[in-house]
Design an enzyme around this catalytic site. Structure first.
Site, PDB file in Angstrom:
ATOM      1  CB  SER A 137      46.368  53.027  93.773  1.00  0.00           C
ATOM      2  OG  SER A 137      46.184  51.636  93.644  1.00  0.00           O
TER       3      SER A 137
ATOM      4  CE  LYS B 107      39.831  46.442  96.733  1.00  0.00           C
ATOM      5  NZ  LYS B 107      41.112  46.916  97.242  1.00  0.00           N
TER       6      LYS B 107
ATOM      7  CB  SER C 272      42.926  49.040  94.069  1.00  0.00           C
ATOM      8  OG  SER C 272      43.321  48.657  95.365  1.00  0.00           O
ATOM      9  CB  ALA C 273      44.041  43.254  93.438  1.00  0.00           C
TER      10      ALA C 273
ATOM     11  CB  SER D   3      43.671  51.896  97.473  1.00  0.00           C
ATOM     12  OG  SER D   3      45.034  51.747  97.143  1.00  0.00           O
TER      13      SER D   3
ATOM     14  CD  GLN E  83      46.405  49.758  86.895  1.00  0.00           C
ATOM     15  OE1 GLN E  83      46.002  50.442  87.835  1.00  0.00           O
ATOM     16  NE2 GLN E  83      46.950  48.558  87.075  1.00  0.00           N
ATOM     17  N   GLY E  84      48.782  53.062  82.271  1.00  0.00           N
ATOM     18  CA  GLY E  84      49.851  53.937  81.856  1.00  0.00           C
ATOM     19  C   GLY E  84      51.039  53.113  81.366  1.00  0.00           C
TER      20      GLY E  84
END
Length: 368
Positions: A348, A166, A235-236, A85, A354-355
């Protein structure tokens, strides 16, 4: 019944190509290369489309481990789950967290015994450019999460506390490749594609763990912010075309000396949620003794999309000089580092699904 014993080691790095700390453990015999399941790292790049520190870090690790595993570097990348990340803004410090596994002794496990940390790894197939951010990525991720949960021998979804993904992104070349076949991508912007890929991956985690309905799909991605996973961290990166899944939870079949817990930050300054996550693994206050038990804290960070935090406007989304993702990492990183007593924490950016919007999951691993 045979139980696995898992180890978790945090190692500081002096740069994205620094493998000296990891190899010192290998050379000393403290860590067997064959036991390494996953490496989760923070690198000092910009965290954007052109952040090649992630690819550089993975290449350095694969080249260093290849002769120790009698494999080619490419085969090492297939054997070990590497997730890098980018972005160590503010007080965040570059580091890696290594997850390793060895077979424990055969022993009967009493049902009353406390569950301990366990790790499961899975990969999706490669995606076509037009599948990124869409139903194919959501559904393939959900299947991979289920596979990883089975590998970790975790019985209940409530025992899953952190799912690191990922995922790939789009480049102009990938967009053009799809267009040449008569296909259209979810966006033509490489940077925007990172959000779509993270969001679709997070919805896949949420679907696998029953946090959202089975009918949720790409129509809700990056639109319905009420849909999210409380444990996903996505994470991209440019360095792959599939999703890598690292699932961490607690299992009654694990003999690990560690435990993991989590909470959900409702916004970027939600200190009570960080403390709740610490308390979930028995760290009520981070005095010297507690800090010696702490392995790492993992959190997602995002600039609230409505432009405000608790009724007061923030300027992260309007800064033309520094991207909002970098602002958010620095803010949340500072908050968590102040509690942890170290900047070597994993924060990250980009927390789509995400949340809750503007917030994100926070997980803690501690020695029992």
């Amino acid at each position: 019944m045979q139980r696995n014993s898992f180890d978790v080691i945090r190692i500081p790095t002096s740069g994205p190509g620094d493998v000296s700390g990891l190899m010192a453990l290998v050379d000393s015999g403290a860590l067997k290369p064959s036991s390494i399941l996953a490496v989760l790292g923070k690198t000092e790049g910009n965290g954007g489309v052109n952040d090649f520190t992630r690819e550089y870090a993975v290449a350095a690790l694969c080249n260093a481990l290849a002769p120790r595993l009698a494999l080619t570097p490419r085969a090492v990348e297939s054997k070990i789950a590497f997730v890098m990340s980018g972005g160590t803004e503010g007080v965040l410090s570059p580091h890696m967290t290594v997850f390793a596994c060895s077979l424990g002794p055969e022993a009967a496990r009493d049902s009353a015994d406390e569950a301990r940390l366990s790790v499961g790894i899975a990969h999706t197939r490669d995606f076509l450019p037009e599948e990124i951010g869409r139903d194919a990525q959501i559904d393939e991720t959900a299947s991979a999460v289920a596979t990883a949960m089975g590998e970790a021998r975790i019985d209940a979804v409530s025992d899953v506390h952190f799912v690191q993904i990922k995922c790939p992104l789009l480049t102009s070349e990938r967009v053009q490749e799809a267009l040449a076949r008569g296909k259209t991508t979810v966006t033509a912007s490489g940077y925007a594609s990172m959000g779509y890929s993270r969001g679709a991956s997070a919805l896949g985690v949420a679907k696998a763990l029953g946090e959202i309905g089975a009918d949720v799909g790409e129509a809700q991605a990056l639109k319905d912010w009420d849909l999210y996973s409380s444990v996903a961290s996505c994470s991209a990166g440019i360095e792959l075309m599939h999703n890598v899944v690292i699932l961490v939870g607690n299992s009654r079949f694990s003999a690990s000396p560690f435990r993991i817990g989590h909470a959900v930050m409702k916004d970027a300054i939600d200190l009570p949620a960080v403390m709740q996550a610490l308390q979930s693994v028995g760290l009520s206050a981070l005095d010297r003794a507690s800090q010696s038990r702490l392995v790492n804290i993992f959190a997602k960070a995002e600039a609230s999309p409505n432009g405000a935090i608790r009724g007061l406007r923030h300027t992260m989304l309007d800064d033309s000089d520094i991207n909002a993702t970098r602002h958010a990492r620095a803010a949340v990183g500072g908050l968590i580092a102040g509690v942890a007593g170290t900047g070597a924490v994993y924060v990250s950016g980009g927390a789509e699904h995400q949340g809750p919007a503007g917030g994100g999951p926070v997980a803690v691993i501690a020695r029992h």
